[in-house]
Design a protein around this motif. Sequence first.
Motif, PDB file in Angstrom:
ATOM      1  N   THR A 144       0.826  -1.207   0.000  1.00 40.96           N
ATOM      2  CA  THR A 144       0.000   0.000   0.000  1.00 40.96           C
ATOM      3  C   THR A 144       0.859   1.255   0.000  1.00 40.96           C
ATOM      4  O   THR A 144       0.494   2.265  -0.622  1.00 40.96           O
ATOM      5  N   LEU A 145       1.993   1.215   0.681  1.00 42.16           N
ATOM      6  CA  LEU A 145       2.935   2.335   0.602  1.00 42.16           C
ATOM      7  C   LEU A 145       3.363   2.573  -0.853  1.00 42.16           C
ATOM      8  O   LEU A 145       3.365   3.709  -1.336  1.00 42.16           O
ATOM      9  N   LYS A 146       3.708   1.483  -1.522  1.00 43.59           N
ATOM     10  CA  LYS A 146       4.160   1.596  -2.910  1.00 43.59           C
ATOM     11  C   LYS A 146       3.035   2.088  -3.805  1.00 43.59           C
ATOM     12  O   LYS A 146       3.256   2.905  -4.715  1.00 43.59           O
ATOM     13  N   LEU A 147       1.831   1.610  -3.567  1.00 42.74           N
ATOM     14  CA  LEU A 147       0.675   2.049  -4.349  1.00 42.74           C
ATOM     15  C   LEU A 147       0.459   3.552  -4.197  1.00 42.74           C
ATOM     16  O   LEU A 147       0.261   4.273  -5.181  1.00 42.74           O
ATOM     17  N   THR A 148       0.493   4.030  -2.961  1.00 45.75           N
ATOM     18  CA  THR A 148       0.289   5.452  -2.693  1.00 45.75           C
ATOM     19  C   THR A 148       1.325   6.301  -3.402  1.00 45.75           C
ATOM     20  O   THR A 148       1.006   7.317  -4.039  1.00 45.75           O
ATOM     21  N   GLN A 149       2.578   5.874  -3.305  1.00 46.45           N
ATOM     22  CA  GLN A 149       3.667   6.633  -3.906  1.00 46.45           C
ATOM     23  C   GLN A 149       3.620   6.574  -5.428  1.00 46.45           C
ATOM     24  O   GLN A 149       3.798   7.587  -6.106  1.00 46.45           O
ATOM     25  N   SER A 150       3.360   5.395  -5.984  1.00 49.14           N
ATOM     26  CA  SER A 150       3.392   5.224  -7.432  1.00 49.14           C
ATOM     27  C   SER A 150       2.248   5.945  -8.124  1.00 49.14           C
ATOM     28  O   SER A 150       2.431   6.563  -9.184  1.00 49.14           O
ATOM     29  N   VAL A 151       1.050   5.854  -7.545  1.00 55.71           N
ATOM     30  CA  VAL A 151      -0.135   6.432  -8.177  1.00 55.71           C
ATOM     31  C   VAL A 151      -0.288   7.903  -7.829  1.00 55.71           C
ATOM     32  O   VAL A 151      -0.848   8.678  -8.594  1.00 55.71           O
ATOM     33  N   ARG A 160      -1.915   3.987 -14.817  1.00 55.34           N
ATOM     34  CA  ARG A 160      -2.460   4.411 -16.106  1.00 55.34           C
ATOM     35  C   ARG A 160      -3.981   4.317 -16.118  1.00 55.34           C
ATOM     36  O   ARG A 160      -4.669   5.179 -16.682  1.00 55.34           O
ATOM     37  N   PHE A 161      -4.505   3.265 -15.517  1.00 54.53           N
ATOM     38  CA  PHE A 161      -5.953   3.078 -15.450  1.00 54.53           C
ATOM     39  C   PHE A 161      -6.614   4.233 -14.703  1.00 54.53           C
ATOM     40  O   PHE A 161      -7.646   4.763 -15.124  1.00 54.53           O
ATOM     41  N   ILE A 162      -5.986   4.655 -13.602  1.00 59.69           N
ATOM     42  CA  ILE A 162      -6.560   5.740 -12.798  1.00 59.69           C
ATOM     43  C   ILE A 162      -6.391   7.091 -13.494  1.00 59.69           C
ATOM     44  O   ILE A 162      -7.322   7.899 -13.541  1.00 59.69           O
ATOM     45  N   SER A 163      -5.225   7.326 -14.061  1.00 62.48           N
ATOM     46  CA  SER A 163      -4.982   8.641 -14.670  1.00 62.48           C
ATOM     47  C   SER A 163      -5.759   8.841 -15.956  1.00 62.48           C
ATOM     48  O   SER A 163      -6.030   9.966 -16.359  1.00 62.48           O
ATOM     49  N   SER A 164      -6.160   7.724 -16.612  1.00 55.44           N
ATOM     50  CA  SER A 164      -6.857   7.856 -17.890  1.00 55.44           C
ATOM     51  C   SER A 164      -8.359   8.019 -17.747  1.00 55.44           C
ATOM     52  O   SER A 164      -9.042   8.234 -18.740  1.00 55.44           O
ATOM     53  N   SER A 165      -8.893   7.887 -16.510  1.00 53.13           N
ATOM     54  CA  SER A 165     -10.340   8.021 -16.272  1.00 53.13           C
ATOM     55  C   SER A 165     -11.129   7.209 -17.285  1.00 53.13           C
ATOM     56  O   SER A 165     -11.686   7.754 -18.251  1.00 53.13           O
ATOM     57  N   MET A 191      -5.538  -7.673 -17.788  1.00 52.51           N
ATOM     58  CA  MET A 191      -4.076  -7.714 -17.830  1.00 52.51           C
ATOM     59  C   MET A 191      -3.630  -9.094 -17.377  1.00 52.51           C
ATOM     60  O   MET A 191      -3.945  -9.525 -16.264  1.00 52.51           O
ATOM     61  N   VAL A 192      -2.920  -9.820 -18.236  1.00 56.59           N
ATOM     62  CA  VAL A 192      -2.454 -11.167 -17.920  1.00 56.59           C
ATOM     63  C   VAL A 192      -0.944 -11.135 -17.703  1.00 56.59           C
ATOM     64  O   VAL A 192      -0.202 -10.672 -18.577  1.00 56.59           O
ATOM     65  N   LEU A 193      -0.516 -11.626 -16.563  1.00 60.34           N
ATOM     66  CA  LEU A 193       0.902 -11.733 -16.239  1.00 60.34           C
ATOM     67  C   LEU A 193       1.241 -13.223 -16.229  1.00 60.34           C
ATOM     68  O   LEU A 193       1.063 -13.914 -15.225  1.00 60.34           O
ATOM     69  N   GLU A 194       1.680 -13.717 -17.380  1.00 55.22           N
ATOM     70  CA  GLU A 194       1.735 -15.154 -17.635  1.00 55.22           C
ATOM     71  C   GLU A 194       2.612 -15.924 -16.665  1.00 55.22           C
ATOM     72  O   GLU A 194       2.320 -17.076 -16.343  1.00 55.22           O
ATOM     73  N   GLU A 195       3.676 -15.348 -16.189  1.00 46.79           N
ATOM     74  CA  GLU A 195       4.647 -16.091 -15.377  1.00 46.79           C
ATOM     75  C   GLU A 195       4.350 -16.057 -13.887  1.00 46.79           C
ATOM     76  O   GLU A 195       5.103 -16.633 -13.106  1.00 46.79           O
ATOM     77  N   GLU A 246       6.134  -4.317 -10.979  1.00 44.44           N
ATOM     78  CA  GLU A 246       6.304  -2.955 -11.492  1.00 44.44           C
ATOM     79  C   GLU A 246       5.327  -2.677 -12.631  1.00 44.44           C
ATOM     80  O   GLU A 246       4.736  -1.603 -12.707  1.00 44.44           O
ATOM     81  N   ARG A 247       5.136  -3.673 -13.512  1.00 45.22           N
ATOM     82  CA  ARG A 247       4.198  -3.489 -14.626  1.00 45.22           C
ATOM     83  C   ARG A 247       2.769  -3.345 -14.110  1.00 45.22           C
ATOM     84  O   ARG A 247       1.984  -2.555 -14.642  1.00 45.22           O
ATOM     85  N   LEU A 248       2.435  -4.112 -13.077  1.00 43.10           N
ATOM     86  CA  LEU A 248       1.095  -4.002 -12.496  1.00 43.10           C
ATOM     87  C   LEU A 248       0.880  -2.607 -11.929  1.00 43.10           C
ATOM     88  O   LEU A 248      -0.173  -1.993 -12.141  1.00 43.10           O
ATOM     89  N   MET A 249       1.869  -2.095 -11.197  1.00 41.65           N
ATOM     90  CA  MET A 249       1.724  -0.764 -10.609  1.00 41.65           C
ATOM     91  C   MET A 249       1.595   0.292 -11.695  1.00 41.65           C
ATOM     92  O   MET A 249       0.783   1.229 -11.581  1.00 41.65           O
ATOM     93  N   GLU A 250       2.360   0.142 -12.769  1.00 41.96           N
ATOM     94  CA  GLU A 250       2.257   1.091 -13.873  1.00 41.96           C
ATOM     95  C   GLU A 250       0.877   1.035 -14.517  1.00 41.96           C
ATOM     96  O   GLU A 250       0.305   2.074 -14.873  1.00 41.96           O
TER      97      GLU A 250
END
Length: 338
Positions: A99-106, A321-326, A293-297, A313-317
């Motif tokens: 959650t710390l990372k989520l807050t900072q990243s988004v 993007r999902f939030i910023s693109s409304s 979003m599929v993360l195969e591995e 990292e890709r998930l956080m990105e």
Amino acid sequence: MDSEEVENMRGLLKVYRDGTIFRLENPRMFVQPSLQGEGGVASKDVVLNETLGLWVRLYLPSSYLQQQTEKRRLPLIVYFHGGGFCLFSPAVPDLHNFTLKLTQSVGAIVVSVAYRLAPEHRLPAAYDDCITALQWVSSHAVDGGDFERDPWLHSHADFSQVYLLGDSAGGNIAHHGVVRSGGVEAWSPMKIRGAIFVQPGFGAEKRTRSESECPPDAFLTLQHSDACWRISLPVGSNRDHPFCNPWSDGAPKLEDVTLPPLLVAIGGRDMLRDSNYVYCESLKQCGKSVEVMVLEEEGHAFYALKPHCQSSERLMERISRFISSSPSESVIDITDVA
């Protein structure tokens, strides 16, 4: 007294035949919030209902605590953690760090909900707590109300940009919280713009291929999943109960419910993979907006177990993007293969 164990959740939770329940409550297992901030994020705990034991942990970019000039208001994420409905809280280190990372990243305010756990509180207790938490958040968007206002939300949250996030059981909880409350329109003037479900926990009596082929050394096994459902569903229910299987007889008709646009992240090696596909395809057939979003591995809970791996990292990105693109109201079908 019958001391025979009937369920054992990795030693963290034990249920005995006589109804006795043991929870491992070691203070070293939990992280305290920090107003001083960790990695540029401040956190604090707020009790919503002392009688129920319902509380939330709030996360805010530290720069907003000491702001001297007017800053833009931040998107607000209401987060429901995983744990099979019976384990964990926002204070568990892996979830706190996520959650710390989520807050900072988004760049958002995050409300992480400590809902009641089974088997002491079987479903729908967690769904009721989801609704209570959303009522508390939405009370900040209007004058008056039955809840005490929190200054972080009151001063810094943009209530026209609210998102739900749930991983594993938390995705199930957020889904049912919205459905049981009557859909996103029920929360006006607060605007729930979207929901992010990471490996959401749904199932049915009929086994999927990914369930049947799940290796015994996986983080989430079929045996563990079945045990969680046994102690979380209403007594006497099976996995075709609407709480587990939202497409079963007696479940609300989702085509009649206003759901927000969804981003669903699926692990290619997760036991829940196939049920996640069914969930997404069924919603799209109802005309709902679903990005996939599929993360195969990746297996279950990779984002918490391996927070710095490329997939995390890709998930956080993608969440950012999902939030910023409304997301729009139109049906979207985007599949990323890691």
